[in-house]
Design an enzyme around this catalytic site. Structure first.
Site, PDB file in Angstrom:
ATOM      1  N   ASN A  94      97.417  74.220  63.851  1.00  0.00           N
ATOM      2  CA  ASN A  94      98.608  74.175  63.019  1.00  0.00           C
ATOM      3  C   ASN A  94      99.357  72.889  63.326  1.00  0.00           C
ATOM      4  O   ASN A  94      99.714  72.649  64.475  1.00  0.00           O
ATOM      5  CB  ASN A  94      99.508  75.381  63.318  1.00  0.00           C
ATOM      6  N   GLU A  95      99.554  72.085  62.330  1.00  0.00           N
ATOM      7  CA  GLU A  95     100.374  70.882  62.423  1.00  0.00           C
ATOM      8  C   GLU A  95     100.224  70.157  63.766  1.00  0.00           C
ATOM      9  O   GLU A  95     101.183  70.029  64.528  1.00  0.00           O
ATOM     10  CB  GLU A  95     101.834  71.234  62.156  1.00  0.00           C
ATOM     11  N   PRO A  96      99.037  69.645  64.049  1.00  0.00           N
ATOM     12  CA  PRO A  96      98.831  68.983  65.336  1.00  0.00           C
ATOM     13  C   PRO A  96      99.673  67.722  65.503  1.00  0.00           C
ATOM     14  O   PRO A  96      99.854  67.252  66.622  1.00  0.00           O
ATOM     15  CB  PRO A  96      97.334  68.647  65.321  1.00  0.00           C
TER      16      PRO A  96
END
Length: 179
Positions: free
Chosen positions: A144-146
């Site tokens: 998720n949204e690195p």
């Protein structure tokens, strides 16, 4: 163009989906608002008990009991998950950095061999339970949204995580949607 945002609702972290009040609200979101999918963080968090242990020789012992409980419920109300493959189980993590109150581990894996084995066993478990035809209709998201503080690794390390995960899933079945 398709309005996917009208079909999917986001929902905090996976452990919440084991609660009766969450389930009542999700059924209401489906029945009254028409949502067809749900996405949440932390499916692999230690509080979901997916990875029970790693033996001295590196053998992983998984339990998909809680995952099945969540996904079985979603199927019972005619919804499906968008399966976010995160956060890192502590036994596979390269560090101790966490995020949120539930302490999702945001570090890369210490071993891609173990991570890939974990993902392979996870996918095989889903297929054994729900069948390949259904799994090909679900969406799988790697992390998720690195780039927003949810991953301590570098961009190159995220791409390595993404490549390993996608290759492993596609090694189980090439038609499973993952990105």
């Amino acid at each position: 163009f398709p309005h996917y945002y009208e079909n999917c609702v986001g929902s905090c972290h996976a452990l919440m989906a084991l609660r009766a009040d969450w389930r009542e609200q999700m059924k209401k979101a489906h029945d009254e608002l028409g949502f067809k999918m749900v996405r949440f963080h932390g499916l692999f968090d230690d509080d979901m008990s997916v990875l029970l242990s790693v033996t001295e020789n590196g053998t992983l012992q998984l339990s998909l009991y809680n995952v099945f409980s969540v996904f079985d419920f979603l199927r019972s109300i005619d919804m499906r998950p968008i399966v976010e493959l995160s956060f890192m189980p502590e036994a596979l993590a390269s560090g101790k950095d966490t995020i949120f109150h539930y302490k999702g581990n945001i570090t890369p894996p210490k071993s891609y061999a173990q991570w890939n084995d974990f993902i392979r066993q996870f996918m095989q478990g889903l297929i054994a339970r729900y069948g390949i035809v259904e799994i090909r209709q679900w969406f799988f998201e790697v992390w998720n949204e690195p780039n927003c503080g949810f991953f301590t690794g570098t961009q190159a390390q995220y791409f390595e995580l993404l490549e390993n995960t996608v290759r492993t899933i596609k090694g189980v079945d090439t038609r499973i949607p993952v990105g």
